[in-house]
Structures are given as C-alpha cells and as structure tokens.
Design a protein around this motif. Sequence first.
Motif, PDB file in Angstrom:
ATOM      1  N   THR A 183      -3.596   3.471   0.835  1.00  0.00           N
ATOM      2  CA  THR A 183      -4.132   3.374  -0.528  1.00  0.00           C
ATOM      3  C   THR A 183      -3.560   2.139  -1.210  1.00  0.00           C
ATOM      4  O   THR A 183      -2.327   1.947  -1.235  1.00  0.00           O
ATOM      5  CB  THR A 183      -3.767   4.627  -1.338  1.00  0.00           C
ATOM      6  N   ASN A 184      -4.439   1.321  -1.784  1.00  0.00           N
ATOM      7  CA  ASN A 184      -3.948   0.130  -2.496  1.00  0.00           C
ATOM      8  C   ASN A 184      -3.550   0.497  -3.928  1.00  0.00           C
ATOM      9  O   ASN A 184      -3.621   1.664  -4.341  1.00  0.00           O
ATOM     10  CB  ASN A 184      -4.977  -1.000  -2.454  1.00  0.00           C
ATOM     11  N   TYR A 213       0.862  -1.189   0.000  1.00  0.00           N
ATOM     12  CA  TYR A 213       0.000   0.000   0.000  1.00  0.00           C
ATOM     13  C   TYR A 213       0.892   1.231   0.000  1.00  0.00           C
ATOM     14  O   TYR A 213       2.106   1.141   0.141  1.00  0.00           O
ATOM     15  CB  TYR A 213      -0.940   0.019   1.211  1.00  0.00           C
ATOM     16  N   LEU A 247      -7.962  -3.709   4.329  1.00  0.00           N
ATOM     17  CA  LEU A 247      -7.402  -3.948   2.993  1.00  0.00           C
ATOM     18  C   LEU A 247      -7.298  -5.451   2.720  1.00  0.00           C
ATOM     19  O   LEU A 247      -7.675  -5.928   1.639  1.00  0.00           O
ATOM     20  CB  LEU A 247      -6.031  -3.278   2.896  1.00  0.00           C
TER      21      LEU A 247
END
Length: 554
Positions: A519-520, A494, A550
Amino acid sequence: MKNYNKYARSYFMPPKTSMKWMEKEYVTKAPKWCSVDLRDGNQALIVPMNLAEKLEYFQLLVDLGFKEIEVGFPAASETEFTFLRTLIEQDLIPADVTVQVLTQSREHIIRKTFDALQGVRKAVVHLYNSTSVAQREQVFKKSKEEIIQIAVSGAELLTSCAAETEGDFTFQYSPESFTGTEIDFALDICNQVLDVWKPGVDNEVIINLPATVSLSMPHVYASQIEYMSEHLKYREHVILSIHPHNDRGTGVADAELGMLAGADRVEGTLFGNGERTGNVDIVTLALNLYSHGIDPELNFERIPDVLKVYERITKMKVPERHPYGGELVFTAFSGSHQDAIAKGIKWREDNAEPYWNVPYLLIDPTDIGREYEGDIIRINSQSGKGGIAYILEQTYGLDLPIQMRESFGYRVKSISDHLHKELGSAEIYTIFEQEYINLNKPIQFIDYSFKSGEQFETMIEVKKDGVIHEFTGIGNGRLDAISQVIQSQLNISYSNLLYKEHALGTGSDSKAVSYVGITNESGTIYWGCGIDVDIMTSSIKALFSAVNKLILDQ
C-alpha cells in the motif's frame, strides 16, 4: 395498436367446469413421447430433408430413446413413400420402436398408406380430419354430421385395410384444429370413432387432441383436455395424446398443463421445429421434468452433439437463448450472477450437497454435456471480480486473494469495454500475466540468500538501469527482510504487506504461486504475483512485481 377490435376469442370452454388439474403440483412421470420431426418438422423446412438426411435423423431419434416416431405422410409424395419403404425393407426400425404414419380420412390416401406399410412389424396409423368451426364453414362447407361421417368412414376403412395387411397396427384419431372446435362436438366425433374401433385390453387406441393453432391461454387448453379425458368412451383403453403448436409462444406451458389435465402422450419435435412458430419442444419438456427429479426417459446427456446433427440436417439455427440447448442459456456475464454461481458451486463441493441448488443454474450444465469453462461464466464489460477470478482458478489454478480480485476485475472489465468484445479465458490469463506475474522492470530480481538468527539477515541481487547491485538488510522474517532492503536501499516507501500462497498443480514438479500486495502513502494497493518452483523465490518475485507496479505508477 390499431385494429385490435377485429380479433375475438375463437376457442370454446368445456360445457362444464374442468379444473381438477389445478390441484396438482407437478407432473409425476414422463409421458409417452412421439417425435413428429420427420413429418411436422420436415414439412416446415425451407428445403425438406432428402432420403439420406431422413435416415440419419431417424437414427438420431432412436439413439435419443424415442419409442414412437412419426415418419411422414407416405401417400403425400414419392419421397415420403420411399422413406417408409426403405426403413421397412432395410430393417432399420428397431424392434422396440413403433413408426407412425399420417393419413387424411380419404379412401385413396388410406389405401396408399397401407401399401406403404406392407411388411412393417408394428405401426401407428394416424387418421385425421378437420373439425373446427372455421374449417367447417370456410374450407369444407359441411355440416357437423357430414364432418362426423368423414371421420367414421375413415375409421371403418382403417379397420378393414389393417385386417388385410400384415403387421401390428394401432389406430390414432385427431380432430384437427381441436382448439377451434366446440368441445361437445369434438367429444362426439371422437366417441363415434371409438365406437368403430372398440378399444380394449389388447386393442388400445390413441385419441390425439392437437392445438393445431394455439388459440387460448394454457389453462383453457388444460380444461379442454381434462373434460375430454373425463368423458371419452373406453377411457381405460384410450391413450390420450396432445399435440401443441406454439402460435402464442405457450406450447410448453400448454403441454405441461395438458399433462396435468390427463394427457398420457405428447407429440412434438426437437427444439420446437414446426410450421409457423413451431411445435412444442420436446427437449424443453423432457429437461423440465429432469429438473424436478423425474426421469424423462429420453437421453439428452450430450445436447451439443444433438445440436450439431439437428442444425446440420435441418439448416435451422437454435437461438442462443433457447432453453437448455442455446449457446448462452447457462452463461452469466453479470458480475453478481457470476459471483453467486462460483460461490454456489464451491459451497456444493465443500458440503457434499446431494441436491442441485446452485444460484442461477436450473440444472447442472455438465449433466447435459455442457462445460463450466466457456459455457457458464464468460467475461465482458458487465462481468465482476468473482467470475473473472473463477475463470483463472478453474482454468489455470490461480486462486487470487479477495482484495486482488477487485483490482484485477476492474482492469479486465476496462479492457473488455474498450475493445467492445467478450474476453476468452486465454485472453484473461494473458492480461493477468502481463499485469502481475514475475514483473522485472524497472527493477529485475536476480538472486537472494539468508542467514538466520534472532532476525533474518538477507542479501539480494538486483539489476536496475542496466547495473547489477547487491544489497543487505535484516527483518523479522524472510519476506520482511527482503521488503526492508527494498524500502531502505532502493528508497521505495510502502506499508501493509499482504500475502497469500498456494501450490500450482500437484506432484513433485508442481510450482508455487505467491501473491503480494503493498500500500502506498495514499492508500492504493499494488499487487504482484510470483510463480516459481521454489516457494520463497515465488514470494520474492511477487513482492518485486508489486514494487515495480508501484514505481511505474508514480
């Protein structure tokens, strides 16, 4: 619709233009208020009040600050007679309160009315007879002269009966169905009654002009009132009163324009209870004045308490959207409204603004006993991120990052839409807790330690698949070091670490709250929240919460 052509205007404009009221911007002071809840309001109930209920309601009106209260039509029934006698004999009428009684212009009714008034300190005796074209032609079948004689003879009898009865009496006359009466005839009959009573400095008289049935648009009623005000005899010693009904849904507008046109006094009821569509609502009128910075001289600082007594005694329900008193009148479900309200309240707090000017809220709900929580911003599928975040902040002290609010907002709206129900603050917090706070599956954070140098060296202890692991790594800061370990040792990818923290509460036992977003590879942000007595621990818990979200989404 069919049959519209069978209706025609049945009101009368003044003989000459009376439109000075249009030049006034607003009402500058409260009128004299007279509650007619115990007469007009009571006779409109399916089950009229009993003696105990009337006594309690009378006390409510006194507590609200009414100085004139119409207590009934004592000659009409034994219950009405007994109620007035109870008030007098048990000395329940405060010294600064005047009771008002209604009587038709008929000799036996007038005499019985004064029998009921024996021993009263002061009272308004309200005389009336019908004057409209429809009443004269269809009901009484009498000429104008005969109708005038009914009024004049009643006025004369009031004078003689008052002289024979101990007490301080004020006389009031109403040409009933004033709005359906030719204005020049209404003026003539009122002036002939005034000639009998001869008002003066120590003998003020009330002329009451009722919209017994609302027949016109409000500007017509205002013009009628203005004409009467300008042409009544003894005007400086006449209290001009209005008594609007609400047949056309314009009772409040009629009253407000009537006050602009010269009315000194308003008769009405709490929440507009009265025959047919009701009387003018004094709560709305008074708080409309309040919203313009004018003291209404009535106390509605605890509207919820007034509602409880009113609904219990009358068995009437105040609609949810009724001005000021309704359950939902300050409530915003719309996302854009909620966001504007929340920002407006925050702006007001930050800028010490002296005047109320919050978007979508006419007055501060707390000024009339309503609460921000539960009354103002409520959550359903139409709500937005701003309102949902406001609930969490105001109720639970959680100040979510702006980017996180959108993500959580969509989640709450989806749940509300699926369940087809409004969500309370506790339900919203439960959703947030389950979705974001201190998540420990599939990876459970257990402990950490740091060694500081040019870079931060860290050791973290976690539990995965039932097995405890220890990992080490380095980073530019403490949270960065933890993040580097997670990515390298647990093979989780990430970027773009987002972070916010604040205290939860005050004092030595307050906790820390941290929010972390990651954030991926496809650009989706995953948020987590950590709560702990230690700020660093709360930050690590927030990071692991985001990581767990996630992983579960992969």
